[in-house]
Design a protein around this motif. Structure first.
Motif, PDB file in Angstrom:
ATOM      1  N   UNK A  47       0.831  -1.202   0.000  1.00  0.00           N
ATOM      2  CA  UNK A  47       0.000   0.000   0.000  1.00  0.00           C
ATOM      3  C   UNK A  47       0.869   1.256   0.000  1.00  0.00           C
ATOM      4  N   UNK A  48       1.926   1.244   0.774  1.00  0.00           N
ATOM      5  CA  UNK A  48       2.810   2.407   0.825  1.00  0.00           C
ATOM      6  C   UNK A  48       3.518   2.628  -0.519  1.00  0.00           C
ATOM      7  N   UNK A  49       3.802   1.549  -1.233  1.00  0.00           N
ATOM      8  CA  UNK A  49       4.442   1.681  -2.542  1.00  0.00           C
ATOM      9  C   UNK A  49       3.527   2.354  -3.563  1.00  0.00           C
ATOM     10  N   UNK A  50       2.217   2.277  -3.353  1.00  0.00           N
ATOM     11  CA  UNK A  50       1.249   2.919  -4.248  1.00  0.00           C
ATOM     12  C   UNK A  50       1.319   4.437  -4.110  1.00  0.00           C
ATOM     13  N   UNK A  51       1.543   4.922  -2.897  1.00  0.00           N
ATOM     14  CA  UNK A  51       1.618   6.363  -2.643  1.00  0.00           C
ATOM     15  C   UNK A  51       1.911   6.628  -1.185  1.00  0.00           C
ATOM     16  N   UNK A  52       2.403   7.807  -0.926  1.00  0.00           N
ATOM     17  CA  UNK A  52       2.782   8.190   0.438  1.00  0.00           C
ATOM     18  C   UNK A  52       1.599   8.064   1.398  1.00  0.00           C
ATOM     19  N   UNK A  53       1.906   7.638   2.606  1.00  0.00           N
ATOM     20  CA  UNK A  53       0.882   7.555   3.654  1.00  0.00           C
ATOM     21  C   UNK A  53       1.027   8.695   4.655  1.00  0.00           C
ATOM     22  N   UNK A  54       1.903   9.644   4.353  1.00  0.00           N
ATOM     23  CA  UNK A  54       2.060  10.839   5.186  1.00  0.00           C
ATOM     24  C   UNK A  54       0.875  11.761   4.926  1.00  0.00           C
ATOM     25  N   UNK A  55       0.124  12.112   5.976  1.00  0.00           N
ATOM     26  CA  UNK A  55      -1.046  12.972   5.782  1.00  0.00           C
ATOM     27  C   UNK A  55      -0.849  14.372   6.347  1.00  0.00           C
ATOM     28  N   UNK A  56       0.133  14.530   7.218  1.00  0.00           N
ATOM     29  CA  UNK A  56       0.456  15.831   7.795  1.00  0.00           C
ATOM     30  C   UNK A  56       1.860  15.697   8.378  1.00  0.00           C
ATOM     31  N   UNK A  62      -1.230   4.645   7.735  1.00  0.00           N
ATOM     32  CA  UNK A  62      -1.237   3.330   7.101  1.00  0.00           C
ATOM     33  C   UNK A  62      -2.677   2.810   7.074  1.00  0.00           C
ATOM     34  N   UNK A  63      -3.080   2.239   5.969  1.00  0.00           N
ATOM     35  CA  UNK A  63      -4.449   1.736   5.882  1.00  0.00           C
ATOM     36  C   UNK A  63      -4.503   0.590   4.898  1.00  0.00           C
ATOM     37  N   UNK A  64      -5.455  -0.302   5.146  1.00  0.00           N
ATOM     38  CA  UNK A  64      -5.596  -1.451   4.273  1.00  0.00           C
ATOM     39  C   UNK A  64      -6.965  -2.090   4.444  1.00  0.00           C
ATOM     40  N   UNK A  65      -7.373  -2.755   3.383  1.00  0.00           N
ATOM     41  CA  UNK A  65      -8.561  -3.602   3.416  1.00  0.00           C
ATOM     42  C   UNK A  65      -8.081  -4.998   3.058  1.00  0.00           C
ATOM     43  N   UNK A  66      -8.463  -5.979   3.874  1.00  0.00           N
ATOM     44  CA  UNK A  66      -7.939  -7.322   3.666  1.00  0.00           C
ATOM     45  C   UNK A  66      -8.880  -8.376   4.241  1.00  0.00           C
ATOM     46  N   UNK A  67      -8.862  -9.542   3.616  1.00  0.00           N
ATOM     47  CA  UNK A  67      -9.620 -10.676   4.146  1.00  0.00           C
ATOM     48  C   UNK A  67      -8.932 -11.264   5.383  1.00  0.00           C
TER      49      UNK A  67
END
Length: 145
Positions: A47-56, A62-67
């Protein structure tokens, strides 16, 4: 400490690296299955490789949806000491707000998470979380959500 069944606070955590943070999150998600923990860590990196997880400044999301996630929740990880170097661009990280979404979650829970994410646009709110020096002050900010 659980504010309720949806929010979980880990205050003054002694985590020093990205790997330690991701392993800590994986341990919360699946305590008993080492192969699942490894997969959670891999999904967080992906998920981090898709785009930065820095919001401020100082705050990561960090966030994810998973089974592999059994229970959707938002986890606040307030660090005892900042992580000085997350990667080449990201420095001095002090707070993680982790959104863990179970796959095929109920619409009501998805809406609740969506409403919460809107509070993250409030810079003053994030600063109050960052500047909370004790667990009780931090929890009081969360109760206001």
């Amino acid at each position: 400490m659980d504010i309720n069944s949806f929010y979980h606070v880990c205050f003054n955590c002694e985590l020093k690296t990205k790997e330690e943070v991701y392993t800590f999150i994986a341990d919360m998600v699946c305590r008993d299955n080492p192969s699942q923990k490894e997969e959670i860590v891999n999904q967080l990196y992906q998920r981090e490789n898709v785009g930065s997880i820095l919001i401020a400044e100082h705050v990561m999301l960090p966030h994810m949806e998973s089974d592999l996630i059994e229970k959707s929740q938002i986890v606040f990880i307030h660090l005892a000491n900042p992580i000085q170097s997350w990667d080449e661009q990201t420095k001095d990280i002090r707070l993680f707000i982790v959104i863990l979404l179970k796959e095929n979650e109920q619409e009501q829970i998805k809406k609740r998470i969506s409403l919460f994410t809107r509070t993250l646009a409030d810079e003053a709110y994030l600063n109050r979380l960052l500047c909370s020096n004790d667990k009780e002050a931090f929890n009081q900010e969360l109760i206001k959500i």
